[in-house]
Design an enzyme around this catalytic site. Structure first.
Site: not given
Ligand code: NDP
Length: 311
Positions: A223, A275
């Site tokens: 993001r 994107h």
């Molecule tokens: P998930 O919600 O499955 O995973 C999020 C990850 O981020 C988890 O490992 C989580 O930790 C970690 N996380 C969240 N907050 C924190 C924090 N404060 N400190 C450390 N780690 C943190 O998301 P996805 O893997 O499905 O997707 C990730 C992001 O990719 C999406 O939110 C989206 O923004 C982006 N995306 C972009 C796309 C594009 O086309 N550009 C397409 C798809 C997604 P924990 O495992 O411990 O919960």
């Protein structure tokens, strides 16, 4: 059961959901208000406020994407209705391709050869050992963990970072502030695949960029809000003079579409994609949403987004 769909391809979604649930009323947000109202489920991507505001008996809201930041920011989002998001649904594989391309771009020196080509300069550069090119992956969720493991399979040492502690084959998993520092200190390429939340917004600021090794590169398909764009520009340096960072491959931005006058467009060491790193594959997403709806109807709420954590 009544389902209202809102995204950029609602007719295709309505047909698929109608086929899966023949007795349901499945309509787009374009349907007359009296038909839309009283829905059990919304299947939506960035819905307008009025679509949320007019519903009174929702059992669930399904976000037709992995990132829920826009939906959680919607002031009309009801607090007591579970929000379910897409988890991988076929996005992880194209995301791994995108990130691997980005890492290889810098690892194989295509940025430098690009520059040399403009000067008709033939100057082979030494190829570093992959063992000396650790890649940091911030975010080890449904998509991030797949990306981290794909990079490890490609032969790069991979350090991952998440909120909670994890064990992933082939990935040195860290968490917490110390864990982040350890990742930043080593990453020749840093990949940001975190959600946009109150805790992650602006995470990659001047101080943290300075913790990366000199000459590191940044790949952000997560993001735009994760990165302080002006700190990034400072770290990239001006014109022909590189700064602390070697370059960046960016897919997402604080403002999208990226405004014409944003200096990132013209920067010689920035590569921009609009994107598109991991578009939601229709069939995988529809199958997942159908499974979610079956769970709801069987009285089992699928794993919901935690609104406090923001993802
Ligand atoms: P998930 O919600 O499955 O995973 C999020 C990850 O981020 C988890 O490992 C989580 O930790 C970690 N996380 C969240 N907050 C924190 C924090 N404060 N400190 C450390 N780690 C943190 O998301 P996805 O893997 O499905 O997707 C990730 C992001 O990719 C999406 O939110 C989206 O923004 C982006 N995306 C972009 C796309 C594009 O086309 N550009 C397409 C798809 C997604 P924990 O495992 O411990 O919960």
């Amino acid at each position: 059961m009544k389902i209202v769909v809102h995204n950029d391809n609602p007719d295709r979604w309505c047909r698929a959901l109608q086929a899966a649930f023949p007795r349901a009323t499945v309509v787009t947000a374009e349907a007359p208000a009296e038909v839309r109202r009283g829905a059990d489920y919304l299947a939506v991507w960035q819905p307008p406020e009025w679509l949320l505001a007019e519903q009174t008996q929702l059992k669930g809201i399904i976000n037709l994407g992995a990132g829920v930041d826009a939906l959680l920011d919607n002031p009309e989002l009801p607090a007591d209705v579970p929000v379910i998001k897409l988890r991988d649904a076929g996005m992880a594989a194209p995301m791994a391709d995108y990130v691997l391309y980005g890492v290889l771009h810098f690892y194989r020196g295509f940025d430098g050869y690009d520059h040399q080509q403009q000067q008709a300069r033939w100057a082979p550069q030494p190829l570093p050992d992959k063992a000396d090119w650790p890649v940091g992956v911030l975010g080890l969720g449904a998509i991030g963990r797949h990306v981290a493991q794909a990079l490890a399979e490609a032969g790069f040492p991979v350090l991952g970072w998440s909120r909670s502690a994890k064990h992933l084959d082939g990935v040195d998993c860290r968490h917490g502030e110390d864990g982040l520092d350890a990742v930043l200190a080593q990453a020749q390429s840093l990949v940001t695949l975190l959600p946009d939340t109150a805790d992650t917004r602006g995470l990659i600021n001047a101080e943290r960029l300075a913790k990366l090794p000199p000459g590191a590169s940044l790949i952000n398909p997560g993001r735009g809000a994760l990165i302080d764009e002006s700190a990034l520009l400072d770290a990239l340096g001006d014109g022909d003079t590189p700064g602390h960072l070697r370059g960046a491959l960016l897919d997402v931005f604080s403002t999208e579409p990226l405004p014409d006058d944003n200096p990132l467009w013209q920067h010689p060491r920035v590569w921009i994609t609009p994107h598109t790193s991991a578009p939601t594959p229709l069939d995988g997403a529809i199958d997942q949403v159908i499974r979610y709806l079956h769970s709801f109807e069987a009285g089992k709420t699928p794993t919901a987004v935690n609104p406090d954590a923001g993802y």
